[in-house]
Design a protein around this motif. Structure first.
Motif, PDB file in Angstrom:
ATOM      1  N   LEU A  94      59.114  21.051  60.878  1.00 18.23           N
ATOM      2  CA  LEU A  94      60.108  21.785  61.654  1.00 18.23           C
ATOM      3  C   LEU A  94      60.551  23.032  60.899  1.00 18.23           C
ATOM      4  CD1 LEU A  94      61.786  21.503  64.313  1.00 18.23           C
ATOM      5  CD2 LEU A  94      63.605  20.542  62.885  1.00 18.23           C
ATOM      6  N   THR A  95      60.488  24.187  61.567  1.00 16.96           N
ATOM      7  CA  THR A  95      60.879  25.457  60.957  1.00 16.96           C
ATOM      8  C   THR A  95      61.736  26.246  61.947  1.00 16.96           C
ATOM      9  OG1 THR A  95      59.002  26.753  61.788  1.00 16.96           O
ATOM     10  CG2 THR A  95      58.655  25.496  59.744  1.00 16.96           C
ATOM     11  N   GLY A  96      62.170  27.408  61.509  1.00 15.24           N
ATOM     12  CA  GLY A  96      62.956  28.279  62.362  1.00 15.24           C
ATOM     13  C   GLY A  96      62.205  28.778  63.579  1.00 15.24           C
ATOM     14  N   ALA A  97      60.899  28.636  63.584  1.00 13.76           N
ATOM     15  CA  ALA A  97      60.115  29.016  64.766  1.00 13.76           C
ATOM     16  C   ALA A  97      60.290  28.007  65.894  1.00 13.76           C
ATOM     17  CB  ALA A  97      58.636  29.132  64.401  1.00 13.76           C
ATOM     18  N   HIS A  98      60.779  26.828  65.550  1.00 14.31           N
ATOM     19  CA  HIS A  98      60.925  25.760  66.539  1.00 14.31           C
ATOM     20  C   HIS A  98      62.333  25.657  67.114  1.00 14.31           C
ATOM     21  CE1 HIS A  98      57.591  24.177  63.820  1.00 14.31           C
ATOM     22  NE2 HIS A  98      57.000  24.400  64.973  1.00 14.31           N
ATOM     23  N   CYS A  99      63.363  25.890  66.291  1.00 16.98           N
ATOM     24  CA  CYS A  99      64.736  25.721  66.762  1.00 16.98           C
ATOM     25  C   CYS A  99      65.694  26.509  65.883  1.00 16.98           C
ATOM     26  CB  CYS A  99      65.125  24.247  66.805  1.00 16.98           C
ATOM     27  SG  CYS A  99      65.254  23.488  65.164  1.00 16.98           S
ATOM     28  N   ASP A 100      66.938  26.610  66.344  1.00 15.20           N
ATOM     29  CA  ASP A 100      67.984  27.293  65.581  1.00 15.20           C
ATOM     30  C   ASP A 100      68.922  26.315  64.879  1.00 15.20           C
ATOM     31  OD1 ASP A 100      67.265  29.949  66.713  1.00 15.20           O
ATOM     32  OD2 ASP A 100      68.006  29.031  68.577  1.00 15.20           O
ATOM     33  N   LEU A 101      69.207  25.214  65.563  1.00 15.22           N
ATOM     34  CA  LEU A 101      70.163  24.228  65.068  1.00 15.22           C
ATOM     35  C   LEU A 101      69.572  22.839  65.152  1.00 15.22           C
ATOM     36  CD1 LEU A 101      73.267  25.361  67.171  1.00 15.22           C
ATOM     37  CD2 LEU A 101      72.638  26.218  64.913  1.00 15.22           C
ATOM     38  N   VAL A 102      70.156  21.937  64.379  1.00 19.53           N
ATOM     39  CA  VAL A 102      69.863  20.513  64.555  1.00 19.53           C
ATOM     40  C   VAL A 102      71.151  19.803  64.938  1.00 19.53           C
ATOM     41  CG1 VAL A 102      67.845  20.390  63.055  1.00 19.53           C
ATOM     42  CG2 VAL A 102      70.118  20.102  62.077  1.00 19.53           C
ATOM     43  N   ALA A 103      71.052  18.881  65.873  1.00 19.81           N
ATOM     44  CA  ALA A 103      72.165  18.032  66.266  1.00 19.81           C
ATOM     45  C   ALA A 103      71.889  16.641  65.729  1.00 19.81           C
ATOM     46  CB  ALA A 103      72.315  18.001  67.785  1.00 19.81           C
ATOM     47  N   LEU A 104      72.757  16.149  64.863  1.00 16.37           N
ATOM     48  CA  LEU A 104      72.570  14.866  64.197  1.00 16.37           C
ATOM     49  C   LEU A 104      73.459  13.830  64.870  1.00 16.37           C
ATOM     50  CD1 LEU A 104      72.641  16.257  60.555  1.00 16.37           C
ATOM     51  CD2 LEU A 104      70.686  16.001  62.098  1.00 16.37           C
ATOM     52  N   VAL A 105      72.838  12.871  65.514  1.00 19.86           N
ATOM     53  CA  VAL A 105      73.561  11.925  66.366  1.00 19.86           C
ATOM     54  C   VAL A 105      73.714  10.582  65.672  1.00 19.86           C
ATOM     55  CG1 VAL A 105      73.595  10.774  68.603  1.00 19.86           C
ATOM     56  CG2 VAL A 105      72.625  13.078  68.402  1.00 19.86           C
ATOM     57  N   ALA A 106      74.949  10.109  65.599  1.00 23.10           N
ATOM     58  CA  ALA A 106      75.256   8.751  65.151  1.00 23.10           C
ATOM     59  C   ALA A 106      75.480   7.920  66.410  1.00 23.10           C
ATOM     60  CB  ALA A 106      76.491   8.743  64.261  1.00 23.10           C
ATOM     61  N   LEU A 107      74.478   7.175  66.819  1.00 25.85           N
ATOM     62  CA  LEU A 107      74.541   6.488  68.100  1.00 25.85           C
ATOM     63  C   LEU A 107      75.576   5.369  68.134  1.00 25.85           C
ATOM     64  CD1 LEU A 107      70.755   6.352  69.005  1.00 25.85           C
ATOM     65  CD2 LEU A 107      72.528   7.642  70.199  1.00 25.85           C
ATOM     66  N   ASP A 108      75.874   4.762  66.986  1.00 21.20           N
ATOM     67  CA  ASP A 108      76.826   3.654  66.994  1.00 21.20           C
ATOM     68  C   ASP A 108      78.247   4.114  67.307  1.00 21.20           C
ATOM     69  OD1 ASP A 108      76.870   5.008  64.566  1.00 21.20           O
ATOM     70  OD2 ASP A 108      77.527   3.247  63.431  1.00 21.20           O
ATOM     71  N   THR A 109      78.579   5.355  66.954  1.00 24.36           N
ATOM     72  CA  THR A 109      79.925   5.867  67.223  1.00 24.36           C
ATOM     73  C   THR A 109      79.916   6.998  68.254  1.00 24.36           C
ATOM     74  OG1 THR A 109      79.754   7.455  65.388  1.00 24.36           O
ATOM     75  CG2 THR A 109      80.708   5.287  64.901  1.00 24.36           C
ATOM     76  N   ARG A 110      78.736   7.345  68.750  1.00 21.66           N
ATOM     77  CA  ARG A 110      78.581   8.412  69.758  1.00 21.66           C
ATOM     78  C   ARG A 110      79.101   9.758  69.238  1.00 21.66           C
ATOM     79  NH1 ARG A 110      76.979   3.901  71.009  1.00 21.66           N
ATOM     80  NH2 ARG A 110      77.098   2.951  73.085  1.00 21.66           N
ATOM     81  N   GLU A 111      78.886  10.029  67.951  1.00 22.78           N
ATOM     82  CA  GLU A 111      79.326  11.287  67.355  1.00 22.78           C
ATOM     83  C   GLU A 111      78.126  12.182  67.075  1.00 22.78           C
ATOM     84  OE1 GLU A 111      83.121  10.720  64.649  1.00 22.78           O
ATOM     85  OE2 GLU A 111      81.630   9.182  64.196  1.00 22.78           O
ATOM     86  N   VAL A 112      78.382  13.497  67.061  1.00 22.64           N
ATOM     87  CA  VAL A 112      77.314  14.466  66.826  1.00 22.64           C
ATOM     88  C   VAL A 112      77.772  15.485  65.792  1.00 22.64           C
ATOM     89  CG1 VAL A 112      75.720  16.118  67.855  1.00 22.64           C
ATOM     90  CG2 VAL A 112      76.633  14.236  69.247  1.00 22.64           C
ATOM     91  N   TYR A 114      76.577  19.132  64.002  1.00 22.20           N
ATOM     92  CA  TYR A 114      75.682  20.269  64.255  1.00 22.20           C
ATOM     93  C   TYR A 114      75.536  21.098  62.981  1.00 22.20           C
ATOM     94  CZ  TYR A 114      76.652  19.131  69.153  1.00 22.20           C
ATOM     95  OH  TYR A 114      76.782  18.490  70.357  1.00 22.20           O
ATOM     96  N   LEU A 115      74.295  21.401  62.624  1.00 18.11           N
ATOM     97  CA  LEU A 115      74.019  22.199  61.429  1.00 18.11           C
ATOM     98  C   LEU A 115      72.959  23.257  61.739  1.00 18.11           C
ATOM     99  CD1 LEU A 115      73.695  19.407  58.710  1.00 18.11           C
ATOM    100  CD2 LEU A 115      75.517  21.114  58.847  1.00 18.11           C
ATOM    101  N   PRO A 116      73.089  24.456  61.145  1.00 17.33           N
ATOM    102  CA  PRO A 116      71.994  25.417  61.234  1.00 17.33           C
ATOM    103  C   PRO A 116      70.762  24.846  60.539  1.00 17.33           C
ATOM    104  CG  PRO A 116      74.016  26.465  60.441  1.00 17.33           C
ATOM    105  CD  PRO A 116      74.246  24.989  60.390  1.00 17.33           C
ATOM    106  N   LEU A 117      69.603  25.020  61.124  1.00 19.97           N
ATOM    107  CA  LEU A 117      68.393  24.490  60.495  1.00 19.97           C
ATOM    108  C   LEU A 117      68.195  25.082  59.104  1.00 19.97           C
ATOM    109  CD1 LEU A 117      65.798  22.798  60.688  1.00 19.97           C
ATOM    110  CD2 LEU A 117      64.671  24.815  61.659  1.00 19.97           C
TER     111      LEU A 117
END
Length: 208
Positions: A94-112, A114-117
């Protein structure tokens, strides 16, 4: 064996889809325009903010794990493999050619979170919300819990992200030769922190 592998892959796909829908809903509820991307694209969600499109790659995990399994005190942390792509992580990195940000999901608490790639290495570790222990580890360990990284900060371009250092201990003491020793021959330790921990234990015993 092949059927078991198929079941694991199907489960991973379901978990990934759950994370993608959660991110999309999270952004919409914050007032942003967001929608799922078409299948086959290198990003999962598209968000509209600050008069531009933001390509978001979603990474999900079911629950935190103990990242201090060989230590005395458990330290629960969420962990995501950021740079892996494709089925079983065998796609292009995964590089900047693919996306701008990553969303990191904790499914047990439904929290997200967000970080710049550009701020992410191979992996990212974040504490569960409400955890009080000091972040430990190297550059993959960010200083903050999963609730500390909102989408607005990720797209602002002004936030400074603090993570673990290879040159300093979690409390900021330098890993100089004089201040460093290795527990069990391989775990790097800070002498100043060790001495302070010993002092606190002695004080507790004397007060008992």
């Amino acid at each position: 064996m092949e059927a078991a592998n198929d079941n694991v892959s199907a489960r991973a796909l379901e978990i990934g889809k759950a994370g993608e829908h959660l991110v999309c809903a999270d952004l919409i509820l914050q007032g942003y325009r967001a929608f799922l991307s078409d299948q086959g694209l290198p990003f999962d969600v598209v968000a509209v903010a600050n008069d531009r499109l933001w390509r978001v790659q979603v990474k999900s995990t079911l629950q935190p794990k103990n990242v201090n399994a060989k230590g005395r005190n458990p330290r629960l942390s969420y962990s995501w493999s950021i740079r892996k792509r494709g089925k079983d992580g065998k796609g292009d990195r995964l590089t900047g050619a693919h996306c701008d940000l990553v969303a990191l999901v904790a499914l047990d608490t439904r929290e997200v979170a967000y970080l710049p790639l550009s701020e992410c290495g191979q992996t990212v570790q974040l504490k569960p919300t409400g955890s009080t222990y000091t972040s430990v580890g190297g550059p993959s360990t960010f200083d903050g819990d999963v609730s500390s990284y909102p989408f607005a900060d990720a797209i602002s371009g002004t936030r400074t992200y603090r993570r673990g250092s290879l040159e300093e201990c979690p409390n900021g003491h330098p890993y100089t030769p004089e201040n460093t020793y290795f527990s069990k021959g391989k775990y790097r330790m800070c002498r100043i922190c060790a001495a302070e921990s010993m002092r606190k234990r002695r004080a507790t015993k004397e007060a008992a």
